[in-house]
Design a protein around this motif. Structure first.
Motif, PDB file in Angstrom:
ATOM      1  N   GLY A 186       0.612  -1.438  -0.579  1.00 49.13           N
ATOM      2  CA  GLY A 186      -0.021  -0.236  -0.009  1.00 49.13           C
ATOM      3  C   GLY A 186       0.617   1.337   0.247  1.00 49.13           C
ATOM      4  N   ILE A 187       0.331   2.236   0.346  1.00 48.85           N
ATOM      5  CA  ILE A 187       0.569   4.450   0.729  1.00 48.85           C
ATOM      6  C   ILE A 187       0.577   4.480   1.930  1.00 48.85           C
ATOM      7  CG2 ILE A 187       0.013   3.868  -1.661  1.00 48.85           C
ATOM      8  CD1 ILE A 187      -2.216   5.060  -1.302  1.00 48.85           C
ATOM      9  N   PRO A 188       1.017   5.684   1.990  1.00 44.22           N
ATOM     10  CA  PRO A 188       0.189   6.328   3.302  1.00 44.22           C
ATOM     11  C   PRO A 188      -0.974   6.170   3.838  1.00 44.22           C
ATOM     12  CG  PRO A 188       1.170   7.656   2.138  1.00 44.22           C
ATOM     13  CD  PRO A 188       1.279   6.536   0.735  1.00 44.22           C
ATOM     14  N   SER A 189      -1.043   5.628   4.742  1.00 45.25           N
ATOM     15  CA  SER A 189      -2.617   5.486   5.678  1.00 45.25           C
ATOM     16  C   SER A 189      -3.126   7.144   5.814  1.00 45.25           C
ATOM     17  CB  SER A 189      -2.333   4.657   6.863  1.00 45.25           C
ATOM     18  OG  SER A 189      -1.975   5.427   7.801  1.00 45.25           O
ATOM     19  N   LEU A 190      -4.173   7.096   5.397  1.00 48.01           N
ATOM     20  CA  LEU A 190      -4.919   7.961   5.737  1.00 48.01           C
ATOM     21  C   LEU A 190      -4.248   8.812   7.466  1.00 48.01           C
ATOM     22  CD1 LEU A 190      -6.183  11.053   5.450  1.00 48.01           C
ATOM     23  CD2 LEU A 190      -8.765   9.057   6.253  1.00 48.01           C
ATOM     24  N   GLY A 191      -4.783   8.126   7.986  1.00 47.12           N
ATOM     25  CA  GLY A 191      -4.889   8.227   9.379  1.00 47.12           C
ATOM     26  C   GLY A 191      -2.820   8.599   9.645  1.00 47.12           C
ATOM     27  N   GLY A 192      -2.063   7.911   9.714  1.00 44.56           N
ATOM     28  CA  GLY A 192      -0.875   7.714   9.651  1.00 44.56           C
ATOM     29  C   GLY A 192      -0.151   9.404   8.820  1.00 44.56           C
ATOM     30  N   PHE A 193      -0.819  10.051   8.059  1.00 43.19           N
ATOM     31  CA  PHE A 193      -0.224  10.463   7.715  1.00 43.19           C
ATOM     32  C   PHE A 193      -1.077  12.048   8.011  1.00 43.19           C
ATOM     33  CE2 PHE A 193      -1.284  14.586   3.631  1.00 43.19           C
ATOM     34  CZ  PHE A 193      -0.367  14.967   3.766  1.00 43.19           C
ATOM     35  N   ILE A 194      -2.067  12.074   8.533  1.00 41.09           N
ATOM     36  CA  ILE A 194      -2.404  13.297   9.206  1.00 41.09           C
ATOM     37  C   ILE A 194      -1.620  12.923  10.726  1.00 41.09           C
ATOM     38  CG2 ILE A 194      -4.966  13.318  10.581  1.00 41.09           C
ATOM     39  CD1 ILE A 194      -4.821  14.761   8.036  1.00 41.09           C
ATOM     40  N   ALA A 195      -1.458  12.176  11.254  1.00 45.65           N
ATOM     41  CA  ALA A 195      -1.232  12.250  12.046  1.00 45.65           C
ATOM     42  C   ALA A 195       0.349  13.544  12.237  1.00 45.65           C
ATOM     43  CB  ALA A 195      -0.324  10.942  12.629  1.00 45.65           C
ATOM     44  N   ARG A 196       1.053  13.027  11.152  1.00 45.50           N
ATOM     45  CA  ARG A 196       2.278  13.506  10.622  1.00 45.50           C
ATOM     46  C   ARG A 196       2.016  14.768  10.824  1.00 45.50           C
ATOM     47  NH1 ARG A 196       6.198  15.472  10.744  1.00 45.50           N
ATOM     48  NH2 ARG A 196       6.255  14.612  12.634  1.00 45.50           N
ATOM     49  N   MET A 197       0.691  15.188   9.948  1.00 44.54           N
ATOM     50  CA  MET A 197       0.835  16.578   9.939  1.00 44.54           C
ATOM     51  C   MET A 197       0.078  17.473  10.716  1.00 44.54           C
ATOM     52  SD  MET A 197       1.765  16.944   6.943  1.00 44.54           S
ATOM     53  CE  MET A 197       2.138  18.961   6.387  1.00 44.54           C
ATOM     54  N   TYR A 198      -0.523  16.719  12.057  1.00 43.01           N
ATOM     55  CA  TYR A 198      -0.662  17.083  12.963  1.00 43.01           C
ATOM     56  C   TYR A 198       0.206  17.893  13.591  1.00 43.01           C
ATOM     57  CZ  TYR A 198      -2.797  16.623  17.856  1.00 43.01           C
ATOM     58  OH  TYR A 198      -2.992  16.872  19.586  1.00 43.01           O
ATOM     59  N   THR A 199       0.753  16.309  14.138  1.00 35.36           N
ATOM     60  CA  THR A 199       2.306  17.547  14.779  1.00 35.36           C
ATOM     61  C   THR A 199       3.201  18.103  14.486  1.00 35.36           C
ATOM     62  OG1 THR A 199       3.968  15.697  13.798  1.00 35.36           O
ATOM     63  CG2 THR A 199       2.654  15.178  15.482  1.00 35.36           C
ATOM     64  N   ALA A 200       3.309  18.341  12.906  1.00 32.79           N
ATOM     65  CA  ALA A 200       3.658  20.056  12.174  1.00 32.79           C
ATOM     66  C   ALA A 200       2.443  21.051  12.353  1.00 32.79           C
ATOM     67  CB  ALA A 200       3.295  19.413  10.089  1.00 32.79           C
ATOM     68  N   ASP A 201       1.271  20.756  11.870  1.00 32.37           N
ATOM     69  CA  ASP A 201       0.913  22.395  12.310  1.00 32.37           C
ATOM     70  C   ASP A 201      -0.848  21.784  12.871  1.00 32.37           C
ATOM     71  OD1 ASP A 201      -0.745  25.066  12.120  1.00 32.37           O
ATOM     72  OD2 ASP A 201      -0.044  24.480  10.232  1.00 32.37           O
ATOM     73  N   ARG A 202      -0.715  22.032  14.628  1.00 33.94           N
ATOM     74  CA  ARG A 202      -2.272  21.715  14.591  1.00 33.94           C
ATOM     75  C   ARG A 202      -3.370  21.753  14.359  1.00 33.94           C
ATOM     76  NH1 ARG A 202      -4.014  22.012  20.393  1.00 33.94           N
ATOM     77  NH2 ARG A 202      -5.538  20.602  20.833  1.00 33.94           N
ATOM     78  N   GLU A 203      -3.142  23.421  14.486  1.00 33.19           N
ATOM     79  CA  GLU A 203      -4.632  24.345  14.495  1.00 33.19           C
ATOM     80  C   GLU A 203      -4.923  23.689  13.106  1.00 33.19           C
ATOM     81  OE1 GLU A 203      -5.859  25.695  17.003  1.00 33.19           O
ATOM     82  OE2 GLU A 203      -4.162  25.244  18.393  1.00 33.19           O
ATOM     83  N   TYR A 204      -4.457  23.823  12.213  1.00 34.22           N
ATOM     84  CA  TYR A 204      -4.294  23.553  10.590  1.00 34.22           C
ATOM     85  C   TYR A 204      -4.958  22.827  10.214  1.00 34.22           C
ATOM     86  CZ  TYR A 204      -5.177  23.520   5.698  1.00 34.22           C
ATOM     87  OH  TYR A 204      -5.136  23.435   4.244  1.00 34.22           O
ATOM     88  N   VAL A 205      -3.796  21.693  11.058  1.00 34.22           N
ATOM     89  CA  VAL A 205      -5.081  20.251  11.077  1.00 34.22           C
ATOM     90  C   VAL A 205      -6.151  19.858  11.268  1.00 34.22           C
ATOM     91  CG1 VAL A 205      -4.782  17.941  10.638  1.00 34.22           C
ATOM     92  CG2 VAL A 205      -2.884  19.056   9.913  1.00 34.22           C
ATOM     93  N   MET A 206      -6.688  20.264  12.604  1.00 33.71           N
ATOM     94  CA  MET A 206      -7.241  20.122  13.608  1.00 33.71           C
ATOM     95  C   MET A 206      -8.468  21.358  12.828  1.00 33.71           C
ATOM     96  SD  MET A 206      -6.600  19.628  17.713  1.00 33.71           S
ATOM     97  CE  MET A 206      -8.538  19.563  17.520  1.00 33.71           C
TER      98      MET A 206
END
Ligand code: HCA
Ligand code: CU
Length: 380
Positions: free
Chosen positions: A228-248
């Motif tokens: 497979g490819i990047p999981s939605l949840g894993g990718f979101i976890a990565r982006m959340y740590t980079a910019d929590r406000e935006y992702v949330m």
């Protein structure tokens, strides 16, 4: 890296997962759950693949979702003609087969491929539909050939170009270099698609964004060809740590678990124990030192706040690595009033028992209750 967009490909790449068979009803449920989560686009299997695929694509286009609906086709006019009739907002075109691409890399058929790509792009655009042009196996292709075809399609107004690590061979540094170079030669958006054969998919996606990519392909639980490819949840976890406000603010994180459970059930797999965010031990703290710090301040050992995803943390205490601070906290939850020395004593009891076998939460609770009762009765 903010301002990225997710192209959620569970209903395209995910359908290429070994166990996947999605009937119409399941596809619709998944599409709605992804819409609820708030992905920017969903990508569907080519309507040219089969009669049912075409009907399902039309049905999903009619749902009136907020997310854009895109389909994925080969770079052929035959497929393009079918795709534009389905009601999709966009078409993702991928060029030929790898064999085709290899020929292309060797300098053959370059003119023909460019000509076909331009024809398809102009046709799809003339219907008022967005179009992306991508190459398969981009990281094993000739760079000069790649750049010249991307430049040619950019010139005729393609909305996005895509690079695909079809075989999962790329590492983050190579991704950075290629996307950076591509960013320098095209003005349009850049989409990235990474396979996870060597565990780099999420890191590669993140690096691609750092280098100037705009769109990332994911699938729920990472399902796709091979592993497979990047999981939605894993990718979101990565982006959340980079910019929590935006992702949330952009995504409905609490809807992640629901869509994962839905897909897991549809393809008959379990959500892995170590899954990003929703794996059963993703917020379980065990060692005494960790437990103590977590109870004082969760950020000490948690980069993601479980409550943001509707999850809760768990401090595991029924084991030989436990510590008295965690035990004390459990006593407080059970409203047992013990002195510090008593908590230490009962912790020693737990460790002794746990040296023989792991104690469940129920075991620990009854040890604590019995100990407190004995203290009260003066029989400890
Ligand atoms: C495949 C195609 C693809 C396409 C990716 C894309 C790949 O199944 O081989 O269109 O960006 O990995 O190359 O999934
Ligand atoms: Cu793929």
């Amino acid at each position: 890296v903010s301002n990225f967009k997710i192209i959620e490909s569970t209903l395209r790449e995910g359908e290429q997962f070994a166990n996947a068979f999605f009937d119409t009803e399941t596809k619709i449920k998944i599409a709605k759950a992804l819409d609820k989560f708030g992905v920017d686009c969903i990508e569907l299997t080519s309507p040219a693949a089969s009669e049912q695929s075409r009907k399902d694509c039309e049905a999903i286009c009619k749902l009136g979702l907020k997310t854009k609906v895109i389909t994925h086709i080969r770079c052929h006019m035959d497929d393009a003609r079918i795709a534009v009739e389905t009601g999709v907002d966009g078409v993702d075109v991928v060029m030929g087969t790898s064999k085709f691409l290899r020929e292309f890399s060797h300098g053959k058929d370059m003119t023909y491929i460019t000509k076909t790509a331009i024809e398809v792009i102009q046709f799809v655009k003339s219907k008022g539909i967005e179009i992306r042009f991508s190459t398969e196996d981009s990281f094993r292709s000739d760079l000069v050939d790649l750049l010249s075809i991307y430049q040619a399609v950019d010139k005729v107004g393609v909305n996005r170009v895509g690079i695909a690590d079809t075989v999962g061979v790329a590492n983050p540094r190579q991704v950075y270099d290629l996307v950076r170079t591509l960013r320098g030669v095209v003005g349009c958006d850049i989409e990235c698609h990474f396979h996870n054969d060597t565990g780099c998919a999420i890191a590669n996606a993140y690096t691609a964004l750092e280098a100037g990519a705009t769109h990332v392909d994911t699938s729920v639980l990472g399902i796709g060809e091979r592993n497979g490819i990047p999981s939605l949840g894993g990718f979101i976890a990565r982006m959340y740590t980079a910019d929590r406000e935006y992702v949330m603010s952009k995504y409905n994180l609490k809807a992640l678990r629901e869509v994962e459970n839905l897909v897991a059930e549809a393809v008959q797999i379990q959500v892995p124990f170590n899954n990003y965010v929703t794996g059963y031990c993703a917020f379980t703290h065990k060692a005494g030192i960790h437990a103590k710090a977590i109870l004082a301040n969760p950020s000490t050992y948690e980069i993601i706040r479980p409550e943001d995803f509707g999850m809760s943390r768990y401090v595991s205490i029924g084991h030989r690595l436990t510590g008295w601070n965690a035990v004390k906290s459990r006593c407080e939850q059970l409203e047992l009033t013990l002195t510090e020395d008593q908590v230490k004593e009962v912790t020693a009891k737990i460790k002794k028992l746990a040296d023989v076998r792991e104690q469940t939460m129920e075991d620990v609770d009854s040890i604590l209750r019995n100990y407190a009762r004995a203290i009260e009765n003066g029989t400890a």
